[in-house]
Design an enzyme around this catalytic site. Structure first.
Site, mmCIF file in Angstrom:
data_model
loop_
_atom_site.group_PDB
_atom_site.id
_atom_site.type_symbol
_atom_site.label_atom_id
_atom_site.label_comp_id
_atom_site.label_asym_id
_atom_site.label_seq_id
_atom_site.Cartn_x
_atom_site.Cartn_y
_atom_site.Cartn_z
ATOM 1 C CD GLU A 35 -2.557 1.718 0.270
ATOM 2 O OE1 GLU A 35 -3.416 0.953 -0.195
ATOM 3 O OE2 GLU A 35 -2.358 2.862 -0.188
ATOM 4 C CB THR A 43 -11.396 5.344 -2.536
ATOM 5 O OG1 THR A 43 -10.293 5.540 -3.418
ATOM 6 C CG2 THR A 43 -12.454 6.406 -2.798
ATOM 7 C CB CYS A 44 -13.949 2.203 0.733
ATOM 8 S SG CYS A 44 -15.214 1.657 1.846
ATOM 9 N N GLY A 197 -22.786 16.575 -11.859
ATOM 10 C CA GLY A 197 -22.905 15.114 -11.880
ATOM 11 C C GLY A 197 -23.894 14.628 -10.842
ATOM 12 C CD GLU A 220 -26.152 13.530 -14.840
ATOM 13 O OE1 GLU A 220 -25.518 13.332 -13.800
ATOM 14 O OE2 GLU A 220 -25.765 13.142 -15.979
ATOM 15 N N GLY A 288 -17.569 10.970 -12.260
ATOM 16 C CA GLY A 288 -17.085 9.609 -12.456
ATOM 17 C C GLY A 288 -15.652 9.441 -11.981
ATOM 18 N NE ARG A 289 -13.606 6.976 -7.177
ATOM 19 C CZ ARG A 289 -12.808 7.818 -6.518
ATOM 20 N NH1 ARG A 289 -13.136 9.091 -6.378
ATOM 21 N NH2 ARG A 289 -11.677 7.388 -5.988
ATOM 22 C CB ALA A 337 -16.852 -0.626 -0.819
ATOM 23 C CG HIS A 462 -47.320 -5.388 11.944
ATOM 24 N ND1 HIS A 462 -47.479 -4.488 10.910
ATOM 25 C CD2 HIS A 462 -48.080 -4.943 12.979
ATOM 26 C CE1 HIS A 462 -48.333 -3.542 11.297
ATOM 27 N NE2 HIS A 462 -48.704 -3.789 12.543
#
Ligand SMILES: Cc1cc2nc3c(=O)[nH]c(=O)nc-3n(C[C@H](O)[C@H](O)[C@H](O)COP(=O)(O)OP(=O)(O)OC[C@H]3O[C@@H](n4cnc5c(N)ncnc54)[C@H](O)[C@@H]3O)c2cc1C
Length: 483
Positions: A35, A43-44, A197, A220, A288-289, A337, A462
């Site tokens: 890493e 990112t998450c 977006g 958008e 977007g990514r 993710a 319920h």
């Protein structure tokens, strides 16, 4: 000392990479996780799922506090938003889970290798070599030195390098032109925000900052918000966003983003072809990514790319034997993710020679944590028709659900898309309270090939929001109880 040859070297410590690492260790594999960020989580954990959902929870509480008297809570006065405390809580949540990941890595004896990984080419005698370069900074913005500091050798490699926010041409992120990274680090909540977006990231930030009182404008390009969702979901989200005072503009083509003395100015052409200008304190670019497959020397192996995304087979293996790809860099899978995590588990099962089920595109829940929430799985009504199904739809509004009334949140509906012939569930689309939790029932039902007839007789407690699911299954046959 003999050199360590790992069973698998995993590049990237986000949900794709760390899930593969843990499952690999559970299978008894010798695992290295590389890493470049100082902390695991990707990112998450740092600038995606977790911090945004933390802020959305604050926003939800804030929305309730504004109506405290309606719930019989007096004496609060005018609630004040303490943004520093909001941010502190968010950071504490992220830090707690970073520590949790570090603990899991130690528990599973996973070797953590700090630095930026770069492939050196195909395996030699069945062993891949990965160069490690030193890196500084954090995550998507980390800087990589060109010097190789060490090498990792492994029989298999899993690429889990994730994605980074796209910007519009010519734009550079700063304190006013924001991506998901900068907006999460704001020291003050903006009073006005333009969001370019209306995918999941754009609408989630819109929802957060609208709750905190910002004037929010969404621009958008496509004809509808959350364009990957069923058309009726897009319509309902737009209706409810507008009801909450968000200015939603679809079919809007952004022409120019400029900084003004105090904020930003966005020029765009509206759906009627008319030029428009909108000013705000900040602009979020959520268009977007891009997959992070540049800079890892992927060209040195046989892996095939599709506009930067990596093509894989059903075991997540690339065209280069022994090299796998998981998560946001995979072609044809949504950037989520849980997709990262599951694709990681599939790859490592294949490496360990264990049984696995390939990731099925039509069994992936898609969740948008806005107010109202969206949860969906499978085909939209339009997609089911395009695929030639004779479609039968059941729809049930939360307005008829007692628990929705109790939690004071009865906008939205559950929509079931089924095949008329056998009652097969083709898709489930929920907008409303706890939609992101409710959708799990639909995923399991679809995975076990439940039919409308069976689900109509599945007992739901319920009073629960899940009874709206039961009523929606009934509605397919025109037999909802509460509507
Ligand atoms: C604002 C926002 C909100 C989101 N909310 C949700 C949500 O609610 N639910 C959901 O399911 N998804 C959400 N997502 C998407 C989710 O964050 C991604 O799908 C997920 O993080 C992808 O996981 P990954 O492991 O593929 O990549 P990442 O999480 O991006 O991790 C990749 C890791 O690889 C490291 N890396 C990259 N290159 C190298 C290299 N050469 N050497 C070493 N390390 C490297 C990076 O530093 C990073 O740590 C959100 C995304 C954003 C931006």
């Amino acid at each position: 000392m003999a050199e360590t040859i790992y069973d698998v070297a995993i590049v990237g410590g986000g949900p794709g990479g760390y899930t593969a690492a843990i499952r690999g260790a559970e299978y008894g594999l010798k695992v290295a996780l590389i890493e470049k960020h100082a902390k695991l989580g990707g990112t998450c954990l740092h600038v995606g799922c977790i911090p945004t959902k933390a802020l959305l929870f604050n926003a939800e509480i804030w929305d309730h506090m504004k109506h405290a008297a309606d719930y019989g809570i007096d004496g609060i006065g005018t609630p004040q938003l303490n943004w520093a405390a909001v941010q502190k809580r968010k950071t504490a949540i992220v830090d707690k889970h970073v520590k949790g990941l570090e603990f899991l890595m130690r528990k599973h004896k996973i070797a953590i290798i700090a630095g930026c990984a770069r492939l050196t080419g195909p395996a030699v005698d069945g062993v891949h070599t990965v160069d490690i370069l030193s890196a500084s900074g954090t995550g998507e913005t980390s800087q990589v030195a060109s010097q190789v500091t060490s090498q990792v050798r492994a029989k298999n490699v899993i690429l889990a390098t994730g994605s980074a926010a796209k910007l519009l041409p010519g734009l550079v992120a700063d304190d006013r032109i924001l991506t998901n990274i900068e907006i999460l680090a704001l020291t003050e909540a903006p009073k006005s925000l333009i969001v370019i977006g209306a995918g999941a990231v754009g609408v989630e930030f819109s929802s957060i900052f609208r709750s905190f009182g910002a004037e929010v404008t969404i621009l958008e390009f496509l004809p509808r918000a959350v364009p990957v969702e069923d058309e009726e979901i897009s319509k309902e989200l737009t209706r409810l966003f507008k009801k909450r005072g968000t200015d939603v503009n679809t079919g809007a083509k952004v022409e120019k983003v400029e900084k003004t003395e105090t904020g930003v100015k966005v020029s765009y052409t509206d759906a009627n072809g008319k030029p428009q200008v909108k000013e705000a304190e900040k602009v979020l670019v959520a268009v977007g990514r891009s997959p992070q497959t540049g800079g890892i020397n992927i060209e040195s192996i046989k892996a095939e790319l599709d506009r930067g995304f990596v093509r894989v087979n059903e075991a997540q293996e690339t065209a280069e034997p022994g090299v796998f790809a998981v998560g946001d860099i995979v072609a044809g899978l949504p950037q989520l993710a849980h997709v990262g995590g599951m694709s990681g588990m599939v790859a490592v099962a294949k490496i360990a020679g264990r049984p696995f089920r390939p990731v099925r595109r039509d069994r992936i829940p898609s969740c948008t944590y806005t107010e109202p929430q969206i949860g969906s799985v499978g085909l939209t009504e339009a997609q089911a028709k395009e695929k030639g199904h004779t479609v039968k739809v059941g729809k049930f509004p939360f307005a008829g659900n007692a628990k929705a009334t109790i939690v004071d949140n009865h906008d939205g509906f559950v929509k079931i898309v089924s095949d008329a012939q056998y009652g097969e569930i083709l898709g489930v689309h929920i907008i409303g309270p706890q939609a992101t939790e409710l959708i799990s029932e639909a995923v399991v039902a679809m995975d076990l090939e439940g039919t409308v007839d069976e689900l109509m007789f599945t007992i739901h407690a319920h009073p629960t929001l899940s009874e709206a699911m039961l009523d929606a299954y009934g509605a397919v046959e025109g037999m909802a109880i509460n509507a």
